[in-house]
Each structure stands twice: as C-alpha cells, then as structure tokens.
Write an enzyme that holds these catalytic residues in place. Structure first.
Site, PDB file in Angstrom:
ATOM      1  N   ASP A  36       0.827  -1.227   0.000  1.00 36.35           N
ATOM      2  CA  ASP A  36       0.000   0.000   0.000  1.00 36.35           C
ATOM      3  C   ASP A  36       0.853   1.265   0.000  1.00 36.35           C
ATOM      4  O   ASP A  36       0.539   2.225  -0.692  1.00 36.35           O
ATOM      5  CB  ASP A  36      -1.058  -0.004   1.121  1.00 36.35           C
ATOM      6  CG  ASP A  36      -0.499  -0.083   2.534  1.00 36.35           C
ATOM      7  OD1 ASP A  36       0.704  -0.381   2.702  1.00 36.35           O
ATOM      8  OD2 ASP A  36      -1.287   0.162   3.473  1.00 36.35           O
ATOM      9  N   GLY A 121      -4.585  -4.990  19.063  1.00 39.81           N
ATOM     10  CA  GLY A 121      -3.281  -5.662  19.131  1.00 39.81           C
ATOM     11  C   GLY A 121      -3.220  -7.000  18.419  1.00 39.81           C
ATOM     12  O   GLY A 121      -2.248  -7.732  18.548  1.00 39.81           O
ATOM     13  N   GLY A 123      -3.835  -7.251  15.012  1.00 43.60           N
ATOM     14  CA  GLY A 123      -3.583  -7.024  13.583  1.00 43.60           C
ATOM     15  C   GLY A 123      -4.855  -6.936  12.770  1.00 43.60           C
ATOM     16  O   GLY A 123      -4.838  -7.179  11.563  1.00 43.60           O
ATOM     17  N   SER A 127      -6.979   0.414  15.544  1.00 41.68           N
ATOM     18  CA  SER A 127      -6.731   1.856  15.627  1.00 41.68           C
ATOM     19  C   SER A 127      -7.207   2.561  14.358  1.00 41.68           C
ATOM     20  O   SER A 127      -7.726   3.681  14.422  1.00 41.68           O
ATOM     21  CB  SER A 127      -5.265   2.170  15.936  1.00 41.68           C
ATOM     22  OG  SER A 127      -4.429   1.521  15.050  1.00 41.68           O
ATOM     23  N   ASP A 171      -5.599   0.088   5.656  1.00 42.91           N
ATOM     24  CA  ASP A 171      -6.481  -0.237   6.782  1.00 42.91           C
ATOM     25  C   ASP A 171      -7.639   0.757   6.878  1.00 42.91           C
ATOM     26  O   ASP A 171      -8.796   0.380   7.043  1.00 42.91           O
ATOM     27  CB  ASP A 171      -5.685  -0.245   8.097  1.00 42.91           C
ATOM     28  CG  ASP A 171      -4.484  -1.169   8.038  1.00 42.91           C
ATOM     29  OD1 ASP A 171      -4.431  -2.014   7.124  1.00 42.91           O
ATOM     30  OD2 ASP A 171      -3.589  -1.042   8.887  1.00 42.91           O
TER      31      ASP A 171
HETATM   32  C1  GLA Z   1       0.194  -2.484   8.442  1.00 45.89           C
HETATM   33  C2  GLA Z   1      -0.075  -1.091   7.886  1.00 45.89           C
HETATM   34  C3  GLA Z   1      -0.743  -1.178   6.529  1.00 45.89           C
HETATM   35  C4  GLA Z   1       0.080  -2.068   5.581  1.00 45.89           C
HETATM   36  C5  GLA Z   1       0.371  -3.407   6.260  1.00 45.89           C
HETATM   37  C6  GLA Z   1       1.256  -4.277   5.423  1.00 45.89           C
HETATM   38  O1  GLA Z   1      -1.013  -3.152   8.699  1.00 45.89           O
HETATM   39  O2  GLA Z   1      -0.920  -0.366   8.756  1.00 45.89           O
HETATM   40  O3  GLA Z   1      -0.899   0.115   5.984  1.00 45.89           O
HETATM   41  O4  GLA Z   1       1.255  -1.421   5.195  1.00 45.89           O
HETATM   42  O5  GLA Z   1       0.976  -3.226   7.533  1.00 45.89           O
HETATM   43  O6  GLA Z   1       0.601  -4.653   4.254  1.00 45.89           O
END
Ligand code: GLA
Length: 387
Positions: A36, A121, A123, A127, A171
C-alpha cells in the site's frame, strides 16, 4: 451488543441520550501485503467486528469522550484551541480532531462514547477503525459530507502524523469503503476501489499467533524507506511503476536488500491482481497458490515473518492441500495469519490449528471466521434524533 454498550456508556457518562451512532469495521487483508505504501493494489475486506461510537452535540465549546472498553477512561479538550498530544491511546481521537480542524472545518462540540468488539493488538486494524469512526462522527456532526476516501485520509494522517505510527492507507480505506459480501480491490495510488464478490461457499479464517507486534517497529520504517530508495534508484515514482525487468536491469544500482524488497513488492502487486481474477472465477486452487506464494515472498524476500508464524502457516497449508491457502497477514513480526478455504474444509482446518499450535504462553490460538461487511456508517438511533 456493542451498539448498546456504546449507547449505555453515553447515557452513563453524559446523562442524556445520544443523537446518532457510528460503526467502523476492522479489516482482514487477503493478499497485497506491504504494497500500500508503494502505491500498489491490495485486496482486503471490512469485517463484522468493529468500533461503535455513540455521539451527541454539546452546548459548551468542548469535545468530551469516554472509552468504555478502557474502563471508562474519559478525556476532553476545548474545540477552539490547538489539539495537544498525550502520547497514549487518546491521540487516536485527538489526532483525527486535529486533522479535521486543520484540513476540513472547525470541530463541532461533541460528546462521544466509544465501544467495540474488535480486539486490539491482533492485527485487525482497531486503531484505523477508531480513527475512521471518529472522522465519520465529526463529519456527520459538522455536516461536511466527506467522501469515504477523505475520511480514510484524515484517519491515516492522524495515525501517521499525529500518533507517529508508520502505516499505509489500506487499513483506513478498507474500514471506510467496505461492502457486505465483497472483498475490495483497492488502488492505493488513486484511492479508487472495485468490489469483488466473495463466493458464498468460501470461508476466511484468521488465526492469532499470540505473538504481539508493534507497528511503530523500526523494521516497518526501514522497509518503507528502503522501498522508496529502490524506486528512486530505478528512476520511478514508486515501486508500483517498476517491473521485474527493471529490477534485473538495475542490479548494480540496488543493494541486495533493496533488490529483495522490490522483488516482493512487484511480484505481490501481480499476485494481488491475479487473486482478484481468481476470486471472480471462484478458482480456489489459484487463490490458494497465490496466498502460499505471497507468504514465501514475505518470508524470504521481504523478511517480515518469524519461524513460529511460518510453522502456523505451514500447518494450515498442509491441512488444506491445494484446496485453499494460508499466509501471514499485516505488517509482520507476529500478529495473525489468514487462510481461505471451502466451507466444508473449515472445521478440519480449525481442528488442525487447535491441535497443532500453541501461542508463546502455551495457549490455544484465538481464531475468528471473518465475514465481509459494510464499511463505516452512521446508524440512526431508533426513536432518537439522527444529528
Ligand atoms: C500495516 C499497515 C498497513 C500495511 C500493512 C502491510 O497493517 O498499517 O498500511 O502497510 O501493515 O501490508
């Protein structure tokens, strides 16, 4: 459930009924990892776990907010003054207020009660969901009618430039534009998105390795910088514009590390495009093969996996054979894995993980079956005002 806990927290904290609610979901990324921030293409889905915020206007000059899931912690600030940092969770709210007031319009006076069923936390972008929810709440109260893309950018600014955590746009954008029953093909350069219908007989399983990671990790920053440097050395604006032939042709100008990182990014963008077509064709073999290849590339070229995550991924890939696939998900160095399989194979997959994997503290892994859901939305309160 969380809708009512946000509403009840609002009543308990502010003594009146909220006027409207905002829900913003977390996300699962199927494929397109670490691309991204290289202007690439990603394939996430907004999920059915999220953050709820109950909102109501105030007659004074303040923003007051309470975090139900943090034991009712409360904070507030004067909307007319420059928003100050606190260097803790409050900056996720304050950062969005700062972004809104400097980039959009003055902040409305608001009371907010925050709740949710999205674990932090792990993933799943809690947030980012919080930032998107607050941005949507400010937008609705101020009647600024911002697009989902603008909301995502405000939340990303708050995370990156106010909180100080490096992240791309995936995200926030996934949380803002999600659509029930679809994965999102997001173009992180133009911020445009296409909806890809998710086959109703396919399942998505998220497994938490139990290994905690921090986004602010220097590793993430190092990789973003090295990717930008690799693009620059090849005379490209970003790695989105590079091809495998470009990388081969610039071997002498690129460090070994830059060559490996660029190889991951360029090949992952191609895999992501292929994955979108495979989903449209309902080709489970192909999506499985692409997910396995994505993991290998993240492990060997981008080097963001860890041995226990590799084992957790292998366990799932062995269980699935060619009928689907698993890979690490998110920034890396811990967090969750994501797997795709047919509905009929899900119980076996869950059983294999339960029997064969333990977290670092010896527990069974937390597992979650993700359902593609709508993005952030303002939800009217039945019988109440809607702002
Ligand atoms: C985290 C970052 C995202 C992206 C991922 C890896 O989640 O917040 O923006 O870069 O890592 O794809």
């Amino acid at each position: 459930m969380t809708r009512s806990s946000a509403t009840e927290a609002f009543r308990a904290s502010f003594g009146v009924e909220p006027e409207f609610l905002v829900r913003a979901p977390g996300r699962v990324n199927l494929i397109g990892e670490h691309v991204d921030y290289n202007d690439g293409i990603v394939l996430p889905m907004a999920i059915d776990l999220g953050i709820w915020v109950a909102c109501g206007s105030r007659s004074d000059d303040r923003i007051e907010y309470v975090a139900h899931d943090l034991g009712g912690l409360r904070d507030g600030f004067c909307r007319a003054e420059e928003v100050q940092r606190c260097n803790d969770w409050r900056d996720h709210v304050r950062g969005v207020a700062a972004a809104f007031s400097t980039q959009i319009s003055s902040i409305p006076s608001l009371s907010l009660a925050i709740s949710g069923n999205l674990p932090s936390g792990r993933g799943l972008s809690s947030s980012a969901a919080l930032g998107v929810a607050i941005a949507r709440a400010l937008d609705h109260a101020a009647q600024t009618e911002l697009s989902a893309q603008r909301i995502a950018l405000l939340a990303q600014w708050a995370e990156r430039d106010f909180v100080g955590t490096q992240c791309g746009i995936m995200d926030q954008l996934a949380s803002a534009v999600g659509s029930a029953g679809h994965v999102l093909k997001l173009d992180c350069r133009t911020l445009e998105h296409a909806l890809v219908k998710w086959p109703t007989n396919w399942a998505v399983l998220v497994v938490d390795s139990g290994i905690r990671r921090s986004l602010a990790d220097s590793a993430f920053n190092d990789r973003t910088k090295a990717c930008a440097m690799a693009a620059e050395r090849m005379g490209k604006t970003s790695l989105r514009d590079a091809s495998l032939a470009d990388i081969a042709g610039h071997r002498s100008q690129l460090t070994q590390e830059e060559t490996r990182l660029a190889h991951h990014v360029v090949s992952e963008i191609a895999r992501t495009r292929d994955a979108a077509s495979a989903i449209r064709r309902k080709d489970l073999f192909e999506i499985g093969a692409l997910m396995r290849a994505s993991h290998t590339s993240l492990r060997d070229d981008f080097r963001v996996s860890l041995p226990p995550i590799d084992s957790l991924v292998s366990l799932q890939n062995e269980a699935l054979g060619e009928n689907g696939g698993a890979r690490m998900m998110g920034g890396g160095f811990g967090g969750c894995t994501v797997a795709v399989c047919g509905h009929e194979d899900l119980p076996h997959l869950q059983h294999v993980v339960t029997a064969g994997y333990r977290t670092p503290d010896g527990k069974k892994a937390w597992m979650y079956r993700a359902k593609p859901s709508n993005g952030a939305e303002v939800v009217p309160i039945l019988g109440g005002r809607t702002g």
